[in-house]
Design a protein around this motif. Sequence first.
Motif, PDB file in Angstrom:
ATOM      1  N   GLY A  40       0.785  -1.246   0.049  1.00 50.15           N
ATOM      2  CA  GLY A  40      -0.012  -0.020  -0.033  1.00 50.15           C
ATOM      3  C   GLY A  40       0.782   1.400  -0.023  1.00 50.15           C
ATOM      4  N   ALA A  41       0.554   1.927   0.764  1.00 49.70           N
ATOM      5  CA  ALA A  41       1.008   3.551   0.679  1.00 49.70           C
ATOM      6  C   ALA A  41       2.416   3.361   1.468  1.00 49.70           C
ATOM      7  N   LEU A  42       3.424   3.549   0.986  1.00 52.78           N
ATOM      8  CA  LEU A  42       4.934   3.621   1.601  1.00 52.78           C
ATOM      9  C   LEU A  42       5.091   4.924   2.196  1.00 52.78           C
ATOM     10  N   THR A  64       0.481   1.370  -4.111  1.00 53.88           N
ATOM     11  CA  THR A  64      -0.182   2.327  -4.273  1.00 53.88           C
ATOM     12  C   THR A  64      -0.010   3.698  -3.718  1.00 53.88           C
ATOM     13  N   THR A  65       1.278   3.836  -3.454  1.00 51.16           N
ATOM     14  CA  THR A  65       1.647   4.975  -3.296  1.00 51.16           C
ATOM     15  C   THR A  65       1.354   6.178  -4.196  1.00 51.16           C
ATOM     16  N   GLU A  67       8.203  11.323  -4.903  1.00 48.72           N
ATOM     17  CA  GLU A  67       9.574  11.026  -4.297  1.00 48.72           C
ATOM     18  C   GLU A  67       9.743   9.879  -3.497  1.00 48.72           C
ATOM     19  N   THR A  68       8.745   9.270  -2.892  1.00 48.90           N
ATOM     20  CA  THR A  68       8.768   8.047  -2.355  1.00 48.90           C
ATOM     21  C   THR A  68       9.176   7.148  -3.147  1.00 48.90           C
ATOM     22  N   LEU A  69       8.333   6.810  -4.404  1.00 46.71           N
ATOM     23  CA  LEU A  69       8.687   6.081  -5.291  1.00 46.71           C
ATOM     24  C   LEU A  69      10.022   6.044  -6.025  1.00 46.71           C
TER      25      LEU A  69
END
Length: 415
Positions: free
Chosen positions: A348-350, A373-374, A378-380
Motif C-alpha cells: 500500500g502507501a509507503l 498504491t503510493t 519522491e517516495t517511489l
Amino acid sequence: MRRFWPLTVRGSGALVLVVAFLVAANELGLIELLAFAVLLLALLVLAALSVWLGRRRASVTRMLYPDVPSIGSDATVTVRVTAQSSWPASSGTWSDALPRDITADATGVFPAFTSRRDGRHAEVTYELNAVHRGIHWIGPLRLAVTDTFGLVRRQQTLGERTKIVVAPTVVELGPTPGFSGDSGGTLSPLTTQRGQGADNLIARPYASGDSMRRIHWRASAHRDQLMVREEEQESTPEATVVCDRAVTRFEPVAMDATGTDPDFELVISATLSVTARLVRDGYTVAVIDSDGSPLCAPIAGGDTAAVEELVLDFATITARSVRAGAPFAGLAQEVAGRTIGPLVVVTGALTPVDTAALVALAGHSHLPALITTTRNRETLLAASGWRAVTVSEDSELDEAWRTATSTAGVAYGIG
C-alpha cells in the motif's frame, strides 16, 4: 416495522363497497343493496379463508452459477421452492432479501407449482452482481400469495439464508519476459557448462547402465576410457510474491472487514493476478506476507487449481496488525544470504522508512518488482534498484506489470 395490510387494492375496494352498500341500504331501505353487501362480504371472507387457513410449508434451495463469482461479474441464482403441504393455486409475488454489497433485481411474479415425481416445485431465477469480495448472505425468500380473485394476500417467509463467497478480481496479465507464457512446459533444463560450446560439457566415467548414446567420444579419446555426458538436471524456476497486509500502509478499517479500503482491495487483486501469471509462466510461486509468514503452500508451475484455491482463500483475508520493529524485517530474514528469482512486493502507501528498508532487499533478486498504491513520486523514486510502479485501480495492473517486468532495465511508472 411496517404493518402488513392483508387486502389487495381490489380487496380494499371491495371492502369499501361493502361498507357503502350497508350504509346505503340502511338509509334507502333497499334490501337489494343489503343482499349485495352480504354477498360481497362473504366473498371476502372466503378469499381470506382460502389464503390464511392451513399452514403452508415449503423448503427453499438456492443454486449459484458460477459457484464463486468474482467482484463485478454476474452470477445466476436459481431459487427452487418445494411444497411440503397443499398450496393454493393462486398467484403472488416473490422477493429475495439481499445485503447491500449485492445488487440484483430479486423480485417478480411467483410461478405456479408444477407436479413432479419428487414433489411439487416452483423455480425463479435472477442475476446478481457483487460489489465487494467476502462472505455474503442472501435470503430468506418472501412470498406474497393472493387468492384466486385477487382480493386477499398473505405474506410468508420461506427457507433460510444462503451463504455465497465472492472472490477478488484477478486481472489477466501479459507473460513475464523470457518465458513462453501458456506454452506448456514448467521445467527448464539446466546443464552444467564451462565456456560456451558443447565440447566444454563436463563428462564423467562410464558407469554400468548408462546409455551408449550418451558416450562423449572426444572426452573418451582424450582420457583413454569411456566417458559420458553429465546428466541434464531439470529445475523449476522459483518466484516470491509478497502480499503486504500491514495495516500501517492502509486505512485502519481494512482490519475490520473486506471491501472497506480500496487500496487494500487493490493489493489483494494485484497479488492474485501476479501469482496467477507467474504460475502460468512455469514458476513455483511462494506467496508470503511482508513479515515473512507464508500465506499458502508453494504453488507449482502450471498448477492453476492451486491458484483457484488461493483466490478462494483471499476472499476473506483482511489487513493485520503490526508489531514494533523495522518495516519488512520478516522479509529481510526470508531472503537473507541468498539470491532468489523474481521478487514481487505488492503493498500500500509507503513511507520513506519503508522505502529505505526495501532498497536493502533489491539486490537479493534478479527481478525485484514493486507494485504499490503510493501516490508520492519522491517516495517511489527513492526505491532504488526496484522496478517500481504505482497503481490506483485494477484496470492499470496489466500496464503496470509490463512496465515492472520490462527488459529495458529498472523502470518507474508514476500513475
